[in-house]
Design a protein around this motif. Structure first.
Motif, PDB file in Angstrom:
ATOM      1  N   MET A   1       0.861  -1.192   0.000  1.00  0.00           N
ATOM      2  CA  MET A   1       0.000   0.000   0.000  1.00  0.00           C
ATOM      3  C   MET A   1       0.894   1.239   0.000  1.00  0.00           C
ATOM      4  SD  MET A   1      -3.021   1.046   2.620  1.00  0.00           S
ATOM      5  CE  MET A   1      -1.944   0.868   4.036  1.00  0.00           C
ATOM      6  N   THR A   4       0.053   7.805  -3.032  1.00  0.00           N
ATOM      7  CA  THR A   4       0.332   8.232  -4.407  1.00  0.00           C
ATOM      8  C   THR A   4       0.018   9.703  -4.665  1.00  0.00           C
ATOM      9  OG1 THR A   4      -1.874   7.524  -5.130  1.00  0.00           O
ATOM     10  CG2 THR A   4      -0.096   5.911  -5.292  1.00  0.00           C
ATOM     11  N   ASP A  85      -2.488   3.631  -3.204  1.00  0.00           N
ATOM     12  CA  ASP A  85      -2.449   2.462  -4.082  1.00  0.00           C
ATOM     13  C   ASP A  85      -2.705   1.229  -3.222  1.00  0.00           C
ATOM     14  OD1 ASP A  85      -1.972   0.435  -5.807  1.00  0.00           O
ATOM     15  OD2 ASP A  85       0.039   1.040  -6.386  1.00  0.00           O
ATOM     16  N   ASN A  86      -3.814   0.537  -3.490  1.00  0.00           N
ATOM     17  CA  ASN A  86      -4.200  -0.622  -2.687  1.00  0.00           C
ATOM     18  C   ASN A  86      -4.094  -1.916  -3.492  1.00  0.00           C
ATOM     19  OD1 ASN A  86      -5.230  -1.808  -0.272  1.00  0.00           O
ATOM     20  ND2 ASN A  86      -7.249  -1.942  -1.227  1.00  0.00           N
ATOM     21  N   SER A  87      -3.071  -1.975  -4.363  1.00  0.00           N
ATOM     22  CA  SER A  87      -2.916  -3.165  -5.197  1.00  0.00           C
ATOM     23  C   SER A  87      -2.644  -4.416  -4.371  1.00  0.00           C
ATOM     24  CB  SER A  87      -1.766  -2.954  -6.200  1.00  0.00           C
ATOM     25  OG  SER A  87      -2.042  -1.837  -7.037  1.00  0.00           O
ATOM     26  N   ASP A  88      -1.998  -4.226  -3.205  1.00  0.00           N
ATOM     27  CA  ASP A  88      -1.703  -5.386  -2.359  1.00  0.00           C
ATOM     28  C   ASP A  88      -2.877  -5.775  -1.478  1.00  0.00           C
ATOM     29  OD1 ASP A  88      -1.752  -3.230  -0.705  1.00  0.00           O
ATOM     30  OD2 ASP A  88       0.220  -3.553   0.191  1.00  0.00           O
ATOM     31  N   LYS A  89      -4.031  -5.053  -1.614  1.00  0.00           N
ATOM     32  CA  LYS A  89      -5.250  -5.342  -0.850  1.00  0.00           C
ATOM     33  C   LYS A  89      -5.004  -5.271   0.663  1.00  0.00           C
ATOM     34  CE  LYS A  89      -7.694  -6.039  -4.506  1.00  0.00           C
ATOM     35  NZ  LYS A  89      -8.751  -5.085  -4.903  1.00  0.00           N
ATOM     36  N   ASP A  94     -12.642  -3.599  -2.058  1.00  0.00           N
ATOM     37  CA  ASP A  94     -12.438  -4.173  -3.386  1.00  0.00           C
ATOM     38  C   ASP A  94     -12.026  -3.105  -4.391  1.00  0.00           C
ATOM     39  OD1 ASP A  94     -13.142  -6.687  -2.478  1.00  0.00           O
ATOM     40  OD2 ASP A  94     -15.270  -6.334  -2.831  1.00  0.00           O
ATOM     41  N   TYR A  95     -11.023  -2.322  -4.035  1.00  0.00           N
ATOM     42  CA  TYR A  95     -10.516  -1.287  -4.929  1.00  0.00           C
ATOM     43  C   TYR A  95      -8.989  -1.346  -4.927  1.00  0.00           C
ATOM     44  CZ  TYR A  95     -15.229   0.685  -4.474  1.00  0.00           C
ATOM     45  OH  TYR A  95     -16.587   0.862  -4.467  1.00  0.00           O
ATOM     46  N   THR A  96      -8.407  -1.196  -6.110  1.00  0.00           N
ATOM     47  CA  THR A  96      -6.942  -1.127  -6.192  1.00  0.00           C
ATOM     48  C   THR A  96      -6.442   0.280  -5.887  1.00  0.00           C
ATOM     49  OG1 THR A  96      -7.101  -0.692  -8.574  1.00  0.00           O
ATOM     50  CG2 THR A  96      -6.840  -2.989  -7.883  1.00  0.00           C
ATOM     51  N   GLU A  97      -7.336   1.256  -5.911  1.00  0.00           N
ATOM     52  CA  GLU A  97      -6.983   2.625  -5.544  1.00  0.00           C
ATOM     53  C   GLU A  97      -8.056   3.158  -4.606  1.00  0.00           C
ATOM     54  OE1 GLU A  97      -5.078   5.911  -8.201  1.00  0.00           O
ATOM     55  OE2 GLU A  97      -7.240   6.301  -8.211  1.00  0.00           O
TER      56      GLU A  97
END
Length: 275
Positions: A1, A4, A85-89, A94-97
Motif C-alpha cells: 500500500m 500516491t 495504491d491498494n494493489s496489495d489489498k 475491493d478497490y486497487t486505488e
C-alpha cells in the motif's frame, strides 16, 4: 500500500487547488519557514480524521479553512483528498486505488468520503486500523513526536507498538464489546427494576381484572333479563290489544243490531200515526 497523491483545496494556506504526487522512493518537500510544509503533514492528519483543532495549531476546526488575504477573500469550505495504491489489498476494500476525502464548512458541518461515497468517521477509522496510517498511526510522525513517544507513559507507548503489531483492531473490538456488554447489563438492571415495579401492581390489577370480568358477565345476564322482560311485556300488550279489538268488534255488532231495531220501531210508530 503506497501513498500516491495528496490534493488540497482551501486548507490553511492552500487557497488554490494543489496536487502533490508521491512517486516510489523518497519524496522530500523543502522550503523556508512559513512556506506551508507543516500544513501538508497536518492536511494528512486532518483527512484521516484528526478531531483536535489544537493538534492542527488552531482554536476551532473552522480555522483550517483559508481565511483570506488582501488579494483573495476567505473560502466557505476546505477539502483534502488522499489517494492510496491498494494493489496489495492491505485495505479491506475491493478497490486497487482508495481515495479518502474530508470536507468542512464554516458553518461547522463536515463530511467524509471513501472513493466519493459518503461515510462516517468510524468507517474511516476502522478502514485504517492496524495499518499504521490512522491519525495516531506511527506512519505520520511530526515534529517532537519521537521525543513524545519516548518520554510518554508506558501505556501510550504500548498503543503505538500495538498499532505496529496489528493487534489494535482486536483491542478496539474488545473495548467495543465490553461497552456493549456493560450497556446490556445496565439495561438488564433497569428491566429488573421495571419488572419489580410492575409486579407490585400485579395483584391489584388481577383483582380489578376479576371485577371487570364479573361485571361483564352480570351485564350480559342483565341484558338477557331486560330482553326477556321486554318480550313478556310486548306479548301482554299484544294480547290486550287483540282483546280490545275483539271487544270493539262486538260493540260495533251490537250497535248495528240496536240501530236496526230502532229503525223498525220508528217505522212501526209512523204507520200507527197515519192510521
Amino acid at each position: 500500500m503506497l501513498l500516491t497523491k495528496l490534493e488540497l483545496y482551501g486548507f490553511k494556506s492552500f487557497a488554490n487547488r494543489v496536487e502533490i504526487r508521491f512517486d516510489k522512493g523518497v519524496t522530500a518537500i523543502i522550503g523556508p519557514n512559513g512556506s506551508g510544509k507543516s500544513n501538508i503533514a497536518e492536511a494528512m492528519r486532518w483527512v484521516l480524521g484528526e478531531q483536535s483543532a489544537k493538534s492542527l495549531r488552531g482554536a476551532k476546526m473552522e480555522d483550517v479553512i483559508f481565511s483570506g488575504t488582501q488579494v483573495k477573500g476567505q473560502m466557505a469550505y476546505c477539502e483534502v483528498q488522499l489517494t492510496l495504491d491498494n494493489s496489495d489489498k492491505r485495505l479491506p476494500v475491493d478497490y486497487t486505488e482508495v481515495q479518502i476525502t474530508r470536507r468542512v464548512y464554516r458553518s461547522g458541518e463536515g463530511e467524509y468520503f471513501i472513493n466519493r461515497s459518503p461515510c462516517r468517521l468510524k468507517d474511516l477509522v476502522d478502514l485504517f486500523r492496524d495499518t499504521g496510517i490512522g491519525k495516531e498511526g506511527y506512519s505520520i510522525i511530526g515534529q517532537g513526536r519521537v521525543d513524545e513517544i519516548l518520554s510518554s507513559r508506558a501505556e501510550d507507548r504500548r498503543a503505538v507498538f500495538e498499532e505496529a503489531a496489528g493487534i489494535s483492531k482486536f483491542r478496539a473490538r474488545k473495548d467495543e464489546a465490553e461497552r456493549k456488554l456493560n450497556s446490556t447489563r445496565a439495561n438488564l438492571v433497569r428491566i429488573g427494576d421495571i419488572v419489580d415495579e410492575l409486579a407490585a401492581r400485579l395483584d391489584p390489577l388481577c383483582e380489578q381484572s376479576e371485577t371487570a370480568k364479573q361485571y361483564l358477565k352480570l351485564r350480559e345476564e342483565l341484558k338477557g333479563i331486560e330482553l326477556n322482560a321486554f318480550l313478556h311485556q310486548y306479548d301482554r300488550a299484544k294480547a290486550k290489544i287483540a282483546a280490545q279489538i275483539e271487544a270493539i268488534a262486538d260493540l260495533s255488532k251490537k250497535e248495528e243490531e240496536l240501530l236496526a231495531k230502532a229503525a223498525e220501531f220508528s217505522a212501526s210508530a209512523t204507520a200507527e200515526n197515519e192510521a
